[in-house]
Design a protein around this motif. Structure first.
Motif, PDB file in Angstrom:
ATOM      1  N   LEU A 186       9.432  43.529  58.020  1.00  0.00           N
ATOM      2  CA  LEU A 186      10.525  44.479  58.182  1.00  0.00           C
ATOM      3  C   LEU A 186      10.094  45.646  59.065  1.00  0.00           C
ATOM      4  CD1 LEU A 186      13.392  45.491  57.006  1.00  0.00           C
ATOM      5  CD2 LEU A 186      11.941  46.933  55.598  1.00  0.00           C
ATOM      6  N   GLU A 187       8.905  46.147  58.844  1.00  0.00           N
ATOM      7  CA  GLU A 187       8.408  47.293  59.608  1.00  0.00           C
ATOM      8  C   GLU A 187       8.237  46.946  61.084  1.00  0.00           C
ATOM      9  OE1 GLU A 187       7.119  46.246  56.697  1.00  0.00           O
ATOM     10  OE2 GLU A 187       7.766  47.897  55.418  1.00  0.00           O
ATOM     11  N   ALA A 208      11.737  46.569  62.656  1.00  0.00           N
ATOM     12  CA  ALA A 208      12.351  47.897  62.786  1.00  0.00           C
ATOM     13  C   ALA A 208      11.775  48.632  63.990  1.00  0.00           C
ATOM     14  CB  ALA A 208      12.140  48.703  61.506  1.00  0.00           C
ATOM     15  N   LYS A 254      13.755  49.818  67.365  1.00  0.00           N
ATOM     16  CA  LYS A 254      13.734  51.286  67.425  1.00  0.00           C
ATOM     17  C   LYS A 254      14.554  51.935  66.321  1.00  0.00           C
ATOM     18  CE  LYS A 254      12.591  51.183  72.180  1.00  0.00           C
ATOM     19  NZ  LYS A 254      13.027  50.845  73.468  1.00  0.00           N
ATOM     20  N   ARG A 255      14.278  51.470  65.100  1.00  0.00           N
ATOM     21  CA  ARG A 255      14.912  52.046  63.916  1.00  0.00           C
ATOM     22  C   ARG A 255      13.846  52.305  62.866  1.00  0.00           C
ATOM     23  NH1 ARG A 255      20.813  49.492  63.089  1.00  0.00           N
ATOM     24  NH2 ARG A 255      21.379  49.537  65.270  1.00  0.00           N
ATOM     25  N   LYS A 256      14.179  53.162  61.912  1.00  0.00           N
ATOM     26  CA  LYS A 256      13.270  53.390  60.796  1.00  0.00           C
ATOM     27  C   LYS A 256      13.383  52.207  59.842  1.00  0.00           C
ATOM     28  CE  LYS A 256      13.413  58.350  61.065  1.00  0.00           C
ATOM     29  NZ  LYS A 256      13.683  59.599  60.387  1.00  0.00           N
ATOM     30  N   PRO A 257      12.271  51.809  59.197  1.00  0.00           N
ATOM     31  CA  PRO A 257      12.317  50.655  58.295  1.00  0.00           C
ATOM     32  C   PRO A 257      13.383  50.760  57.208  1.00  0.00           C
ATOM     33  CG  PRO A 257      10.040  51.238  58.729  1.00  0.00           C
ATOM     34  CD  PRO A 257      10.903  52.313  59.349  1.00  0.00           C
ATOM     35  N   GLU A 258      13.545  51.940  56.620  1.00  0.00           N
ATOM     36  CA  GLU A 258      14.530  52.100  55.546  1.00  0.00           C
ATOM     37  C   GLU A 258      15.942  51.853  56.067  1.00  0.00           C
ATOM     38  OE1 GLU A 258      12.752  55.251  56.465  1.00  0.00           O
ATOM     39  OE2 GLU A 258      11.052  54.187  55.641  1.00  0.00           O
ATOM     40  N   PHE A 303      16.777  50.147  58.776  1.00  0.00           N
ATOM     41  CA  PHE A 303      16.928  48.756  59.189  1.00  0.00           C
ATOM     42  C   PHE A 303      17.142  47.857  57.976  1.00  0.00           C
ATOM     43  CE2 PHE A 303      15.341  44.561  60.345  1.00  0.00           C
ATOM     44  CZ  PHE A 303      16.206  44.282  61.377  1.00  0.00           C
ATOM     45  N   ARG A 304      16.456  48.148  56.883  1.00  0.00           N
ATOM     46  CA  ARG A 304      16.628  47.366  55.655  1.00  0.00           C
ATOM     47  C   ARG A 304      18.090  47.405  55.198  1.00  0.00           C
ATOM     48  NH1 ARG A 304      13.203  45.790  51.477  1.00  0.00           N
ATOM     49  NH2 ARG A 304      11.533  47.067  52.282  1.00  0.00           N
ATOM     50  N   TRP A 338      20.436  45.445  58.480  1.00  0.00           N
ATOM     51  CA  TRP A 338      20.172  44.183  59.178  1.00  0.00           C
ATOM     52  C   TRP A 338      21.283  43.158  58.942  1.00  0.00           C
ATOM     53  CZ3 TRP A 338      19.903  39.380  57.201  1.00  0.00           C
ATOM     54  CH2 TRP A 338      19.628  39.236  55.844  1.00  0.00           C
TER      55      TRP A 338
END
Length: 86
Positions: free
Chosen positions: A3-4, A7, A11-15, A17-18, A21
């Protein structure tokens, strides 16, 4: 890809993007995670999707609006082709 990693590529933050998606998958053809592995994606499919976005973008000086349905259809076709090469 984790996920990281995905993301970072989009170019998104993992949180964030979670949380988003699934919407990206439904609306713009972002690849789904690999079945049975949780939130893990195929690097090849994610990179193909990103390349498809770059290829489908109209030139910066083009005044015509982009037809998103055509872009999504092209990306889906490219992903189907990439998945059949496995």
């Amino acid at each position: 890809m984790s996920l990281e990693e995905v993301a970072a590529l989009v170019k998104r933050k993992p949180e964030g993007f979670r949380r988003t998606w699934r919407r990206l998958h439904q609306e713009v053809g972002f690849p789904a995670p690999l079945r049975g592995l949780g939130l893990v994606w195929s690097r090849r499919l994610v990179e193909a999707w990103i390349e498809g976005l770059a290829l489908a973008r109209p030139p910066a000086n083009d005044d015509a609006p982009a037809d998103l349905s055509t872009i999504v259809a092209a990306q889906n076709a490219m992903l189907r082709e990439a998945m059949t090469r496995r």
